[in-house]
Motif scaffolding. Structure first.
Motif, PDB file in Angstrom:
ATOM      1  N   UNK A   1       0.817  -1.217   0.000  1.00 18.51           N
ATOM      2  CA  UNK A   1       0.000   0.000   0.000  1.00 18.51           C
ATOM      3  C   UNK A   1       0.850   1.266   0.000  1.00 18.51           C
ATOM      4  N   UNK A   2       2.180   1.065   0.085  1.00 21.72           N
ATOM      5  CA  UNK A   2       3.111   2.191   0.145  1.00 21.72           C
ATOM      6  C   UNK A   2       2.781   3.117   1.322  1.00 21.72           C
ATOM      7  N   UNK A   3       2.502   2.493   2.469  1.00 18.57           N
ATOM      8  CA  UNK A   3       2.221   3.213   3.707  1.00 18.57           C
ATOM      9  C   UNK A   3       3.295   2.869   4.726  1.00 18.57           C
ATOM     10  N   UNK A   4       3.683   3.856   5.519  1.00 17.22           N
ATOM     11  CA  UNK A   4       4.656   3.615   6.584  1.00 17.22           C
ATOM     12  C   UNK A   4       4.449   4.647   7.683  1.00 17.22           C
ATOM     13  N   UNK A   5       4.638   4.188   8.905  1.00 16.76           N
ATOM     14  CA  UNK A   5       4.541   5.072  10.066  1.00 16.76           C
ATOM     15  C   UNK A   5       5.661   4.718  11.021  1.00 16.76           C
ATOM     16  N   UNK A   6       6.228   5.745  11.640  1.00 14.06           N
ATOM     17  CA  UNK A   6       7.203   5.547  12.702  1.00 14.06           C
ATOM     18  C   UNK A   6       6.454   5.698  14.021  1.00 14.06           C
ATOM     19  N   UNK A   7       6.710   4.796  14.938  1.00  8.80           N
ATOM     20  CA  UNK A   7       5.958   4.712  16.185  1.00  8.80           C
ATOM     21  C   UNK A   7       6.923   4.650  17.361  1.00  8.80           C
ATOM     22  N   UNK A   8       6.611   5.413  18.413  1.00 17.33           N
ATOM     23  CA  UNK A   8       7.377   5.357  19.649  1.00 17.33           C
ATOM     24  C   UNK A   8       6.425   5.483  20.821  1.00 17.33           C
ATOM     25  N   UNK A   9       6.948   5.214  21.999  1.00 18.45           N
ATOM     26  CA  UNK A   9       6.189   5.420  23.231  1.00 18.45           C
ATOM     27  C   UNK A   9       6.906   6.523  24.001  1.00 18.45           C
ATOM     28  N   UNK A  10       6.144   7.531  24.392  1.00 12.23           N
ATOM     29  CA  UNK A  10       6.708   8.674  25.101  1.00 12.23           C
ATOM     30  C   UNK A  10       5.804   8.983  26.288  1.00 12.23           C
ATOM     31  N   UNK A  11       6.298   8.710  27.500  1.00  6.69           N
ATOM     32  CA  UNK A  11       5.533   8.948  28.727  1.00  6.69           C
ATOM     33  C   UNK A  11       4.153   8.281  28.672  1.00  6.69           C
ATOM     34  N   UNK A  12       4.166   6.998  28.356  1.00 10.92           N
ATOM     35  CA  UNK A  12       2.953   6.157  28.309  1.00 10.92           C
ATOM     36  C   UNK A  12       1.934   6.649  27.286  1.00 10.92           C
ATOM     37  N   UNK A  13       2.420   7.237  26.208  1.00 10.37           N
ATOM     38  CA  UNK A  13       1.580   7.649  25.076  1.00 10.37           C
ATOM     39  C   UNK A  13       2.294   7.206  23.803  1.00 10.37           C
ATOM     40  N   UNK A  14       1.526   6.677  22.858  1.00  8.50           N
ATOM     41  CA  UNK A  14       2.094   6.315  21.562  1.00  8.50           C
ATOM     42  C   UNK A  14       2.116   7.554  20.687  1.00  8.50           C
ATOM     43  N   UNK A  15       3.220   7.744  19.999  1.00  3.97           N
ATOM     44  CA  UNK A  15       3.373   8.871  19.077  1.00  3.97           C
ATOM     45  C   UNK A  15       3.712   8.322  17.704  1.00  3.97           C
ATOM     46  N   UNK A  16       3.217   9.002  16.677  1.00  9.24           N
ATOM     47  CA  UNK A  16       3.434   8.618  15.287  1.00  9.24           C
ATOM     48  C   UNK A  16       4.194   9.751  14.597  1.00  9.24           C
ATOM     49  N   UNK A  17       5.150   9.401  13.754  1.00 12.65           N
ATOM     50  CA  UNK A  17       5.881  10.384  12.947  1.00 12.65           C
ATOM     51  C   UNK A  17       6.029   9.827  11.536  1.00 12.65           C
ATOM     52  N   UNK A  18       6.222  10.729  10.598  1.00 12.94           N
ATOM     53  CA  UNK A  18       6.430  10.303   9.217  1.00 12.94           C
ATOM     54  C   UNK A  18       7.857   9.801   9.026  1.00 12.94           C
TER      55      UNK A  18
END
Length: 164
Positions: free
Chosen positions: A63-80
């Motif tokens: 699908x040519x989709x990608x997401x970068x994912x991290x956990x920061x202070x018990x919250x998930x964050x998404x970045x390109x």
């Protein structure tokens, strides 16, 4: 006439490619809000601590989709884009089989239908985390939809002739 599973997969095959055309800001907003709500309990229990300060890249190759994912202070964050430690890559059907529990995660990785690149120890920790998440965290309608769609993909895979 298509059975309901086949119909669901046909609709998915038409709609999923549209996600790649959605602006990333909207993808991020929807994913962060949904993931943090769905996984509020495991986040509070520090189940995602392996990702604290590290980035995982999920790539849905077909699908040519990608997401970068991290956990920061018990919250998930998404970045390109982010300095990722590990990438997990596969096609949407494999991720659906994983999410719907129609296929064992180890089988998907062993057969290289899902691929881990980079910090394999972190990748395996994430794979184990995904496998340990309770499907009851999902709204019942969403879990039922995932199971039906995943069963359709699994059934279609079994119907395919073995490569010769």
């Amino acid at each position: 006439m298509l059975n309901p599973r086949e119909h669901l997969l046909k609709v998915g095959e038409r709609l999923l490619p549209l996600a790649a055309r959605t602006p990333f800001a909207l993808q991020r907003l929807a994913l962060e809000r949904s993931l943090n709500q769905l996984f509020a309990e495991p986040l509070a229990d520090e189940a995602f601590e392996a990702l604290e300060g590290l980035w995982l890249r999920l790539e849905v190759a077909d699908l040519k989709l990608a997401w970068c994912l991290t956990c920061d202070r018990q919250r998930l964050r998404i970045a390109e884009q982010a300095p990722v430690a590990v990438t997990i890559r596969g096609n949407w059907r494999e991720f659906l089989l994983l999410a719907s529990r129609q296929e064992d995660p180890d089988t998907l990785f062993f057969r290289r239908r899902l691929v881990i690149e980079g910090d394999t120890e972190l990748g395996l920790a994430i794979k184990n985390l995904i496998d340990s998440l309770d499907p009851d965290l999902l709204p019942p309608w969403l879990w039922a939809l995932l199971q039906r769609a995943g069963a359709g993909v699994a059934e279609a895979g079994r119907a395919q002739p073995a490569p010769g």
